[in-house]
Design a protein around this motif. Structure first.
Motif, PDB file in Angstrom:
ATOM      1  N   TRP A 235      21.368  -5.487  57.612  1.00  0.00           N
ATOM      2  CA  TRP A 235      21.039  -5.438  56.195  1.00  0.00           C
ATOM      3  C   TRP A 235      20.911  -3.982  55.767  1.00  0.00           C
ATOM      4  O   TRP A 235      20.274  -3.182  56.420  1.00  0.00           O
ATOM      5  N   ARG A 249      20.876  -4.727  47.888  1.00  0.00           N
ATOM      6  CA  ARG A 249      20.427  -5.038  49.263  1.00  0.00           C
ATOM      7  C   ARG A 249      21.353  -6.128  49.798  1.00  0.00           C
ATOM      8  O   ARG A 249      21.353  -7.260  49.305  1.00  0.00           O
ATOM      9  N   ILE A 253      27.287  -7.727  57.349  1.00  0.00           N
ATOM     10  CA  ILE A 253      28.217  -8.394  58.285  1.00  0.00           C
ATOM     11  C   ILE A 253      29.233  -9.271  57.549  1.00  0.00           C
ATOM     12  O   ILE A 253      30.446  -9.119  57.764  1.00  0.00           O
ATOM     13  N   PRO A 254      28.774 -10.151  56.693  1.00  0.00           N
ATOM     14  CA  PRO A 254      29.796 -10.934  55.980  1.00  0.00           C
ATOM     15  C   PRO A 254      30.546 -10.109  54.942  1.00  0.00           C
ATOM     16  O   PRO A 254      31.608 -10.527  54.473  1.00  0.00           O
ATOM     17  N   ARG A 257      34.420  -7.088  55.945  1.00  0.00           N
ATOM     18  CA  ARG A 257      35.871  -7.270  55.823  1.00  0.00           C
ATOM     19  C   ARG A 257      36.287  -7.217  54.355  1.00  0.00           C
ATOM     20  O   ARG A 257      37.287  -6.570  54.005  1.00  0.00           O
ATOM     21  N   TYR A 259      34.772  -5.719  51.846  1.00  0.00           N
ATOM     22  CA  TYR A 259      34.629  -4.360  51.322  1.00  0.00           C
ATOM     23  C   TYR A 259      35.853  -3.535  51.702  1.00  0.00           C
ATOM     24  O   TYR A 259      36.429  -2.818  50.887  1.00  0.00           O
ATOM     25  N   GLU A 262      38.733  -4.351  49.668  1.00  0.00           N
ATOM     26  CA  GLU A 262      38.629  -3.862  48.300  1.00  0.00           C
ATOM     27  C   GLU A 262      38.856  -2.352  48.245  1.00  0.00           C
ATOM     28  O   GLU A 262      39.484  -1.833  47.318  1.00  0.00           O
TER      29      GLU A 262
ATOM     30  N   TYR B  22      15.715 -13.942  58.833  1.00  0.00           N
ATOM     31  CA  TYR B  22      16.518 -13.530  57.674  1.00  0.00           C
ATOM     32  C   TYR B  22      15.720 -12.589  56.777  1.00  0.00           C
ATOM     33  O   TYR B  22      16.174 -11.504  56.414  1.00  0.00           O
ATOM     34  N   MET B  25      14.845  -9.248  58.508  1.00  0.00           N
ATOM     35  CA  MET B  25      15.983  -8.329  58.505  1.00  0.00           C
ATOM     36  C   MET B  25      16.197  -7.728  57.124  1.00  0.00           C
ATOM     37  O   MET B  25      16.547  -6.551  56.984  1.00  0.00           O
ATOM     38  N   ARG B  26      16.012  -8.536  56.119  1.00  0.00           N
ATOM     39  CA  ARG B  26      16.126  -8.039  54.727  1.00  0.00           C
ATOM     40  C   ARG B  26      15.084  -6.962  54.476  1.00  0.00           C
ATOM     41  O   ARG B  26      15.378  -5.914  53.898  1.00  0.00           O
ATOM     42  N   VAL B  39      33.311   0.497  44.433  1.00  0.00           N
ATOM     43  CA  VAL B  39      34.012  -0.472  45.305  1.00  0.00           C
ATOM     44  C   VAL B  39      33.084  -1.636  45.648  1.00  0.00           C
ATOM     45  O   VAL B  39      33.478  -2.802  45.604  1.00  0.00           O
ATOM     46  N   LEU B  40      31.860  -1.261  45.953  1.00  0.00           N
ATOM     47  CA  LEU B  40      30.882  -2.279  46.333  1.00  0.00           C
ATOM     48  C   LEU B  40      30.706  -3.291  45.202  1.00  0.00           C
ATOM     49  O   LEU B  40      30.681  -4.518  45.430  1.00  0.00           O
ATOM     50  N   GLU B  41      30.627  -2.780  44.012  1.00  0.00           N
ATOM     51  CA  GLU B  41      30.392  -3.682  42.888  1.00  0.00           C
ATOM     52  C   GLU B  41      31.626  -4.509  42.571  1.00  0.00           C
ATOM     53  O   GLU B  41      31.518  -5.640  42.104  1.00  0.00           O
ATOM     54  N   ARG B  42      32.794  -3.919  42.824  1.00  0.00           N
ATOM     55  CA  ARG B  42      34.023  -4.729  42.656  1.00  0.00           C
ATOM     56  C   ARG B  42      34.014  -5.910  43.618  1.00  0.00           C
ATOM     57  O   ARG B  42      34.400  -7.019  43.265  1.00  0.00           O
ATOM     58  N   VAL B  43      33.525  -5.650  44.854  1.00  0.00           N
ATOM     59  CA  VAL B  43      33.451  -6.745  45.834  1.00  0.00           C
ATOM     60  C   VAL B  43      32.436  -7.777  45.370  1.00  0.00           C
ATOM     61  O   VAL B  43      32.703  -8.988  45.360  1.00  0.00           O
ATOM     62  N   LEU B  44      31.284  -7.279  44.973  1.00  0.00           N
ATOM     63  CA  LEU B  44      30.213  -8.201  44.596  1.00  0.00           C
ATOM     64  C   LEU B  44      30.591  -9.011  43.370  1.00  0.00           C
ATOM     65  O   LEU B  44      30.240 -10.192  43.267  1.00  0.00           O
ATOM     66  N   LYS B  46      33.414 -10.103  42.623  1.00  0.00           N
ATOM     67  CA  LYS B  46      34.296 -11.213  43.009  1.00  0.00           C
ATOM     68  C   LYS B  46      33.576 -12.228  43.895  1.00  0.00           C
ATOM     69  O   LYS B  46      33.849 -13.419  43.838  1.00  0.00           O
ATOM     70  N   LEU B  47      32.696 -11.741  44.791  1.00  0.00           N
ATOM     71  CA  LEU B  47      32.238 -12.595  45.888  1.00  0.00           C
ATOM     72  C   LEU B  47      30.741 -12.895  45.916  1.00  0.00           C
ATOM     73  O   LEU B  47      30.249 -13.477  46.875  1.00  0.00           O
ATOM     74  N   LEU B  51      29.143 -15.178  48.683  1.00  0.00           N
ATOM     75  CA  LEU B  51      28.257 -14.623  49.705  1.00  0.00           C
ATOM     76  C   LEU B  51      26.908 -15.327  49.707  1.00  0.00           C
ATOM     77  O   LEU B  51      26.324 -15.593  50.765  1.00  0.00           O
ATOM     78  N   GLN B  55      25.382 -17.381  52.875  1.00  0.00           N
ATOM     79  CA  GLN B  55      24.067 -17.141  53.457  1.00  0.00           C
ATOM     80  C   GLN B  55      23.258 -18.435  53.543  1.00  0.00           C
ATOM     81  O   GLN B  55      22.614 -18.719  54.565  1.00  0.00           O
ATOM     82  N   ARG B 707      34.620 -16.022  60.091  1.00  0.00           N
ATOM     83  CA  ARG B 707      35.251 -15.656  58.813  1.00  0.00           C
ATOM     84  C   ARG B 707      34.926 -14.220  58.427  1.00  0.00           C
ATOM     85  O   ARG B 707      35.653 -13.581  57.685  1.00  0.00           O
ATOM     86  N   PHE B 708      33.836 -13.722  58.897  1.00  0.00           N
ATOM     87  CA  PHE B 708      33.438 -12.379  58.487  1.00  0.00           C
ATOM     88  C   PHE B 708      34.079 -11.298  59.348  1.00  0.00           C
ATOM     89  O   PHE B 708      33.993 -10.125  59.046  1.00  0.00           O
TER      90      PHE B 708
END
Lengths: 307, 709
Positions: A235, A249, A253-254, A257, A259, A262, B22, B25-26, B39-44, B46-47, B51, B55, B707-708
């Motif tokens: 995390w 946050r 791991i998931p 790939r 990221y 993208e 869980y 770890m958070r 880039v991170l926000e582009r991923v988020l 979409k996903l 995600l 979880q 898958r990850f």
């Protein structure tokens, strides 16, 4: 009297002797015809005094008679004068992204330091061959300008401007590029040094405008190794460098790939745009030596297309 | 649904562990300043939703996997079948028949070994922490493991391996009463009998009634027995504890056919000190027992033993017995001659002198000395002094009319020192004086009551009854070769009172009155005859049996100097050791067993050694008396009753009744027991489904994770 802030870097950090040695034997040639106030080594769009024939033009009163091409005039029964291309000096405009995202460092140097080294290298090359070079540091609110110059003292000014401050502002590149468009009346070479980690569309539009105005556009992209590889397995709380209030946050791991995919997609988007507009895009990681990046690019630049 | 191991359900809250991990770890996330937020926000963008659900699904899978794991240990089962399923909540009780009949079978493959092997495989299938008990059933029920939790298979196997058989028999009816009383309050009990199918042991067990609400599932591990023949040597006796070197000594062994078929021409082997000496053939019908008589010769004096052995059969343990014996080279016998008897045949000694070889060995006293085989006789007349008794083992009082009270007192001292006294009351004895003199000295086992006199050589006479077949001392004297005591004729005899309980009557007159009374003292012995040994009023000296009879009388009297060499297993071994010099200690040894220490108590003229308890097993023992300069070995035959030798199995009907009464499921071997156990649990337990679900959840998680990658 307020004390001036200490510079973020030494001048040697930005342009080292090793870089100078590596760049000394190289020449930065313009790929397109440029316009310059000084006589130089680059072809100019302006027609003038030169030995290189460009085209014929119908005589008009006032044209120098010594340029009349008698053979062609006799053939066409009209007067034609010869026009020649003028060799001129190159004006290099370097735009360096000084947004806070450039402060990121995972391979040793920050992206901004690496960008400063590339900018300094380019200025050094230009000044060595008699061209003039200017600098624009895209900053929050206003852009820091170093007007083009061609003396060795100018190089020092450029280096001082680069070393003055660490990156740390919001991204203002479209504005800066627009300002370049307004200021640079003569066609020259505009080099943008940035990580390109932003919405490409406004910048691409600004760059396209510069290209349309006859400037040669050159893109130097800097990639941070960690931002590219995303080497996390736990995390992580990501805090945006430009806007610390933006935090995510995430379980990496998931995400890993997706990221990476993208990130590659953004790279691909820039490459495709550059190909479409015939713009050179030089992408390098911050852990690569600057002289290697510049040397390899300039050698590639002088090679015939397709070789 | 019920659970076989409900204790594991307490661990169920641990299924929330993935959720806790869980959030932990958070909470402990790495803080990173990031330049590629775009880039991170582009991923988020979409996903993010995907995600989130990933979880959620992963957390659900992990939590369910933990739940399934806990359930797998808790072993869910259907409610109806829970009572039959082995597991926690069930108390597994093993009852092992430790009687020696379990040793029946081939060496190394006896029922005992096979049964224990099955038990070890059984306990290996039981889970750690489950409750079990182990009882060793012999004369009583001994709980070696009492409701303990199983540690591991090795520990359980070690407890089973440590089980030892006993020379005892089991009475299951009695044993099970105590077992049921102990277990009746337990909610769920599984009984495992490891026992043979002896009809004698299971007698009346079919009549047992289980306590109310006590219905254990019971399994009977009963390894089969192929060999039907089973002889047992139940007793071995010599004629006495003392035998004479170089002379044939009769030996007797009682043998019984416990098998189910006739035994014809079986051989009884006699071994002296472990070496073959003789053999006799015999035949017995099933259930029949009988005495086999043999004859052995001991070639030298000292402690010896005789073993009677029959051939191998179903139960080898009871095929031999041993008896110890003390062998002497000769016996010094002093005869107190009544000086008033001067007529011919007044005394048997005249006859003996003729039969023996008279020698003048003692010129000083001018006392006649003569030998008769191993018996060395000295004849004494006049006052009895210390010197006359020196080195004598036996004193024969022939008449005693002339005995003074001082002499009687001296004789008592002689007996108390281990000497033997042979009292012969002939027709010339004054009964009243005899009773007064010897009775007051404590030397008379049985007072003389009334004198009986018939005409000598007339029609009327008294005879002897046949020797008691259970007493070996004079049993040999009832054959044509050795003479038959039944041929004795008495024209004068005394009626004797029945002696005290510690005296034995080896021979009686034909009318049942005592003829010979034997009183063994510790030490010493008194042998009393109700008639004289002279030939005038009886025919003893002229019958074939006379000399063996006389030898027997003397050895019986001399045996008082020694402790019994053949003893019963029920009592501690007691041994008198003459001579106090340099005795360091005494231990009792038997082959293959730990030596038993013997405690020493001072006694007149020596020590008495006694074992701490009765020997656990019958067999041959050697008492080793360690002295300063030497070690003395004394052989002792320990003989217990063959209480568990009868291997006759339950009849078909009795067996069926027993199986029904106790709800037994019979299993001759592990395969059958395993089959029975599986059948009883088939379909009841959901264990496999839970494990399957657990595997499916783990596979699902792996696929999600994949898958990850």
């Amino acid at each position: 009297m307020a004390q001036a802030p200490l510079p973020a870097y030494g001048l040697d950090d930005i342009l080292s002797a090793r870089a100078k040695d590596a760049l000394r034997s190289l020449e930065l040639n313009a790929r397109r015809a440029v316009e310059g106030a000084l006589h130089g080594v680059h072809r100019s769009r302006r027609k003038g005094i030169s030995t290189e024939f460009d085209h014929h033009k119908q005589y008009q009163p006032g044209d120098p008679l010594k340029h009349l091409d008698w053979k062609v005039s006799a053939r066409h029964d009209r007067y034609f004068v010869k026009r020649y291309l003028e060799d001129t000096a190159l004006t290099l405009h370097i735009v360096v992204d000084r947004s806070a995202s450039m402060r990121r460092a995972s391979g040793g140097a920050t992206k901004f330091l690496q960008a400063a080294r590339i900018a300094a290298g380019l200025v050094y090359l230009a000044l060595r061959q008699g061209d003039s070079a200017g600098l624009a540091l895209s900053d929050a609110g206003e852009t820091v300008w170093v007007t083009p110059g061609s003396t060795q003292a100018h190089l020092v000014r450029v280096l001082q401007a680069l070393a003055a401050r660490e990156a740390g502002a919001l991204d203002q590149l479209p504005v800066t590029l627009q300002q370049i468009l307004d200021r640079a009346r003569r066609k020259g070479l505009v080099a943008l040094v940035s990580d390109l980690m932003f919405d490409p569309a406004p910048v691409q539009r600004a760059l396209a405008s510069l290209q349309a105005q006859g400037h040669e556009v050159l893109l130097f992209q800097l990639r941070d190794p960690a931002e590219e590889d995303f080497p996390f397995n736990r995390w992580v709380q990501f805090q945006d460098l430009e806007d610390p209030a933006r935090r995510h946050r995430l379980d990496t791991i998931p995400l890993k790939r997706l990221y990476r995919e993208e990130y590659a997609a953004l790279q691909r988007e820039w490459r495709e745009w550059a190909r479409k507009y015939n713009v050179h895009l030089v992408s390098s990681r911050t852990d690569e030596p600057v002289e290697t990046v510049l040397t390899s690019y300039i050698r590639r630049r002088v090679e015939p297309r397709g070789s | 649904m019920t659970f076989i191991n409900p204790g594991f359900l307490w661990v169920l809250p641990a299924a929330a562990l993935p959720v806790l991990i869980y959030y932990l770890m958070r909470f402990r996330s790495l803080k990173v300043e990031w330049g590629a937020t775009y880039v991170l926000e582009r991923v988020l963008e979409k996903l993010k939703k995907k995600l989130y659900w990933d979880q959620v699904i992963l957390l659900a899978l992990r939590t369910l996997a933990c739940v399934a794991l806990v359930l797998a240990f808790a072993r869910p089962s259907s409610s109806g079948a829970a009572g039959t399923v082995s597991g926690s909540g069930m108390h597994r009780v093993i009852l092992v028949d430790a009687s020696y009949s379990m040793l029946a079978g081939e060496p190394g493959r006896a029922r005992w070994e096979r049964g224990k092997e099955v038990l070890k495989r059984l306990t290996a299938t039981w889970g750690r922490g489950e409750k079990w008990s182990l009882a060793r059933v012999a004369e009583r029920v001994e709980w070696l493991v009492d409701g303990e939790a199983i540690e591991d298979a090795q520990a359980s196997a070690a407890r089973i391996d440590a089980l030892k058989p006993a020379e005892a028999r089991v009475e299951w009816a009695k044993a099970l009463e105590s077992v049921f009383a102990k277990l009746a309050s337990e909610p769920g009990v599984e009984l495992y009998f490891c026992a043979d199918d002896q009809a004698a042991s299971w007698a009346r067990a079919e009549a047992l009634r289980l306590p109310p609400n006590f219905a254990p599932r019971a399994y009977w591990i009963v390894p089969p027995l192929e060999e039907p023949s089973n002889l047992a040597v139940t007793e071995v006796r010599l004629a006495g504890d003392v035998s004479l070197a170089g002379h044939a000594s009769p030996v007797f062994a009682r043998v019984q056919n416990f098998g189910t078929r006739d035994v014809e021409h079986a051989e009884m082997e006699w071994l002296v000190d472990g070496a073959f000496a003789a053999k006799e053939a015999f035949s017995l019908r099933p259930g029949q027992s009988g005495w086999v008589q043999g004859e052995v010769i001991f070639d030298r004096a000292g402690s010896h033993y005789v073993t009677a052995r029959v051939g191998a059969d179903a139960l080898d343990l009871d095929n031999r017995f041993s008896a110890g014996v003390e062998v002497v080279e000769q016996l010094n016998v002093l005869v107190l001659r009544d000086p008033g008897r001067t007529r011919k045949f007044d005394s048997s000694w005249d006859f003996l002198k003729i039969a023996g070889q008279s020698e003048k060995l003692n010129d000083k006293d001018d006392a006649p000395v003569f030998t008769l085989g191993p018996l060395v006789f000295s004849v004494h007349e006049g006052p009895l002094d210390e010197a006359a008794l020196r080195e004598k083992q036996v004193v024969v009082v022939d008449g005693a009319s002339g005995l003074a009270p001082e002499a009687a007192a001296r004789l008592r001292t002689f007996v108390q020192a281990g000497g033997g006294l042979l009292l012969s009351a002939d027709d010339a004895v004054d009964a009243q004086a005899w009773n007064a003199l010897l009775g007051d000295a404590g030397l008379l086992p049985s007072p003389l009551r009334a004198a009986r006199l018939e005409q000598v050589a007339g029609e009327r006479f008294q005879t002897l009854a046949a020797p008691d077949p259970e007493r070996a001392a004079f049993r040999a004297l009832s054959s044509a070769e050795r003479g038959d005591l039944a041929e004795a004729r008495f024209y004068s005899w005394f009626e004797l009172d029945e002696p005290a309980e510690d005296a034995r009557i080896p021979l009686r007159f034909a009318d049942g009155l005592p003829f010979l009374v034997l009183e063994r003292r510790d030490p010493g012995a008194v042998v009393q005859l109700a008639a004289g040994l002279n030939g005038r009023v009886n025919n003893l000296p002229v019958r074939e049996f006379f000399f063996p009879f006389l030898f027997r009388l003397c050895t019986e009297a001399a045996a008082g100097a020694y402790s019994p060499r053949t003893v019963d297993r029920a009592a501690p071994v007691r041994l008198r050791l003459p001579g106090a010099a340099g005795l360091r200690g005494v231990t009792l040894h038997s082959e293959g067993r730990e030596p038993l220490p013997m405690t020493l108590q001072p006694a007149p003229q020596g020590f008495v050694a006694q074992s701490a308890g009765a020997p656990e097993w019958s067999g041959l023992y050697a008492a080793l008396a360690v002295r300063e300069t030497s070690t003395e070995k004394i052989w002792i035959g320990v003989q217990g009753p063959r209480a568990d030798s009868d291997l006759a199995p339950l009849g078909t009907e009795a067996r069926a009744e027993l199986v029904q009464a106790l709800g037994l499921a019979e299993a001759p071997d592990w395969d059958r027991l395993d089959e029975l156990l599986r059948a009883s649990r088939g379909g009841a337990e959901w264990h496999h489904w839970v494990v399957l679900a657990l595997l499916a959840l783990l596979v699902g998680e792996l696929l999600m994770e994949r898958r990850f990658l």
